[in-house]
Motif scaffolding. Structure first.
Motif, PDB file in Angstrom:
ATOM      1  N   ASP A   1       0.851  -1.185   0.000  1.00  0.00           N
ATOM      2  CA  ASP A   1       0.000   0.000   0.000  1.00  0.00           C
ATOM      3  C   ASP A   1       0.894   1.245   0.000  1.00  0.00           C
ATOM      4  O   ASP A   1       1.666   1.462   0.930  1.00  0.00           O
ATOM      5  CB  ASP A   1      -0.869  -0.056   1.274  1.00  0.00           C
ATOM      6  CG  ASP A   1      -1.858   1.081   1.338  1.00  0.00           C
ATOM      7  OD1 ASP A   1      -1.635   2.104   0.656  1.00  0.00           O
ATOM      8  OD2 ASP A   1      -2.846   0.954   2.081  1.00  0.00           O
ATOM      9  N   LYS A   2       0.758   2.051  -1.058  1.00  0.00           N
ATOM     10  CA  LYS A   2       1.637   3.226  -1.204  1.00  0.00           C
ATOM     11  C   LYS A   2       1.480   4.227  -0.065  1.00  0.00           C
ATOM     12  O   LYS A   2       2.362   5.032   0.206  1.00  0.00           O
ATOM     13  CB  LYS A   2       1.336   3.942  -2.533  1.00  0.00           C
ATOM     14  CG  LYS A   2       1.717   3.144  -3.765  1.00  0.00           C
ATOM     15  CD  LYS A   2       2.809   3.864  -4.572  1.00  0.00           C
ATOM     16  CE  LYS A   2       3.377   3.081  -5.725  1.00  0.00           C
ATOM     17  NZ  LYS A   2       3.750   1.681  -5.471  1.00  0.00           N
ATOM     18  N   ASP A   3       0.331   4.192   0.616  1.00  0.00           N
ATOM     19  CA  ASP A   3       0.101   5.154   1.696  1.00  0.00           C
ATOM     20  C   ASP A   3       0.736   4.734   3.016  1.00  0.00           C
ATOM     21  O   ASP A   3       0.803   5.526   3.951  1.00  0.00           O
ATOM     22  CB  ASP A   3      -1.407   5.348   1.916  1.00  0.00           C
ATOM     23  CG  ASP A   3      -2.027   6.072   0.725  1.00  0.00           C
ATOM     24  OD1 ASP A   3      -1.295   6.836   0.067  1.00  0.00           O
ATOM     25  OD2 ASP A   3      -3.212   5.830   0.457  1.00  0.00           O
ATOM     26  N   LEU A   4       1.178   3.489   3.101  1.00  0.00           N
ATOM     27  CA  LEU A   4       1.801   3.048   4.360  1.00  0.00           C
ATOM     28  C   LEU A   4       3.309   3.295   4.313  1.00  0.00           C
ATOM     29  O   LEU A   4       3.954   2.986   3.304  1.00  0.00           O
ATOM     30  CB  LEU A   4       1.536   1.553   4.595  1.00  0.00           C
ATOM     31  CG  LEU A   4       0.103   1.163   4.940  1.00  0.00           C
ATOM     32  CD1 LEU A   4      -0.042  -0.360   4.985  1.00  0.00           C
ATOM     33  CD2 LEU A   4      -0.328   1.764   6.275  1.00  0.00           C
ATOM     34  N   PRO A   5       3.880   3.855   5.381  1.00  0.00           N
ATOM     35  CA  PRO A   5       5.315   4.166   5.349  1.00  0.00           C
ATOM     36  C   PRO A   5       6.194   2.908   5.391  1.00  0.00           C
ATOM     37  O   PRO A   5       5.978   2.029   6.210  1.00  0.00           O
ATOM     38  CB  PRO A   5       5.524   5.016   6.599  1.00  0.00           C
ATOM     39  CG  PRO A   5       4.364   4.726   7.480  1.00  0.00           C
ATOM     40  CD  PRO A   5       3.224   4.265   6.625  1.00  0.00           C
TER      41      PRO A   5
END
Ligand code: PLP
Length: 391
Positions: free
Chosen positions: A212-216
């Motif tokens: 998931d691109k939004d998770l760091p």
């Protein structure tokens, strides 16, 4: 001489030895039964072809006078550090070349980094947790306090202002729970660390499982983290290097005005002689176009296994987290069974082996860890057996 008596304060770890003992006892009493191990914390797929090619080439180089390499730079070869710089750049993190230190894996540096900190620091560790954080600090005589990770906070505890800690461990994606912090939650930890002048030791060993691109994937995706966090990462799970040994540690120069970066360089040049040239060439190959494609295939294989396990748990309404961005699935034992009770239940009835959550800390009681590192065939067979058992 006087021995380091702190070693007497380390709790004995019976977790994996007890698992092994119970499994071998069961196997000798039931030689006709096939046991499937879904408790493995080690990768099982071999190194990818591109890495093996690089390892072979580098070995050949070592046998030729003109390309032989003796002692290398303790902090790692430029060819590998520059690839890591680019890798971080890919998720929006700009690092200077001398902020990256190549290691022989995350475990060693997670322990070694403690050389930089005084003994009278208080250490904050989430419970349940990867046991290395606690034991390395107990060995040094540091005080360890815990923060509860439980179902109420989805196993992602947030800072508690009433707890004062100087050194904070964060592992995301987490071992054993597979839980992953989002940016907002990690920002809360960064703010807390800055307010308290604490340091975060961020273990990113499983970042490669995040899709998931939004998770760091790195704590440095959070503004301000370079002034309060050291990051540890590894090729172990990313590219199957558990037996080959290579990782890296990032010590930003913004930390204590460059002092910690300087101290770590000094520590490494004094106590460490670098990762073998051959191994670093193998690690470099992970970042080639073919290498990236090949490691991704392996990661997808594990992720598909995790999905297969998660699906059967969902079907039977068994509470669980993890698996999506992690090789670990953390489930609540059905019918309020205790962790070891559920272990015995699975072993005796369907010969599936997992890891009792209670072995990772107090809050792990009543939970259980399954991993996706098994073969597809075994994972499917284990899941079919679970499906029947949970009817
Ligand atoms: N950190 C965590 C959370 C782990 O689970 C592991 C290994 O299982 C490590 C670090 C160790 O990684 P390495 O093989 O790079 O030493």
């Amino acid at each position: 001489m006087k021995i380091n008596t702190n070693y007497q304060n380390i709790a004995d770890s019976y977790l994996f030895s007890t698992v092994a003992k119970k499994v071998s006892e069961f196997a000798s009493n039931n030689p006709d039964k096939k046991i499937i191990k879904l408790g493995i914390g080690d990768v099982t797929l071999p190194l990818c072809k591109e890495v093996v090619k690089a390892l072979k080439n580098a070995s050949e180089e070592m046998g030729v006078k003109e390309s032989f390499h003796g002692y290398g730079p303790e902090q790692g070869y430029e060819f590998l550090k520059s690839k890591l710089q680019k890798y971080y750049g890919g998720h929006g993190v700009k690092l200077e070349n001398d902020e990256i230190f190549i290691s022989d894996g995350a475990k060693s540096d997670l322990g070694n980094i403690l050389d930089l900190f005084a003994v009278d620091n208080t250490v904050l560790v989430p419970d349940p947790v990867y046991p290395v954080y606690v034991d390395t600090n107990i060995m040094a005589g540091r005080k360890v306090v815990y923060i509860d990770a439980n179902a109420d906070n989805n196993f992602l505890p947030l800072p508690d202002k009433s707890i004062k800690a100087d050194i904070i461990y964060i592992c995301s994606p987490n071992n054993p729970t597979g839980a992953v912090y989002n940016k907002e939650q990690l920002s809360a930890w960064v703010d807390y660390a800055k307010e308290n002048r604490s340091v975060i030791l961020f273990d990113a060993a499983y970042e490669c499982f995040i899709t998931d691109k939004d998770l760091p994937r790195s704590i440095y995706e959070i503004e301000g983290a370079k002034s309060c966090a050291i990051e540890f990462c590894s090729f172990s799970k990313m590219a199957g290097f558990t037996g080959t040994r290579c990782g890296w540690t990032v010590v930003p120069k913004e930390l204590e005005n460059g002092l910690l970066n300087k101290m770590w360089l000094r520590r490494q040049t004094t106590k460490f002689n670098g990762v073998p040239y051959i191994v670093q060439r193998g690690a470099e190959a992970v970042f080639s176009e073919v290498g990236q494609k090949e490691i991704q295939e392996n990661l997808n294989y594990y992720k598909e296994n995790a999905k297969i396990i998660s699906d059967v748990l969902k079907k039977h309404n068994i509470w669980h987290i993890g698996g999506q961005h992690s090789p670990y699935i953390w489930l609540k034992c059905p019918n309020n069974m205790k962790s070891w009770e559920f272990f015995d239940y699975l072993l005796e009835n369907i010969q599936v082996v997992g890891t009792p959550g209670s072995g990772f800390g107090r809050n792990g009681e009543g939970y259980f860890r399954l991993t996706s590192f098994g073969s597809r065939e075994n994972t499917k067979e284990a899941v079919e057996r679970m499906d029947k058992l949970f009817q």
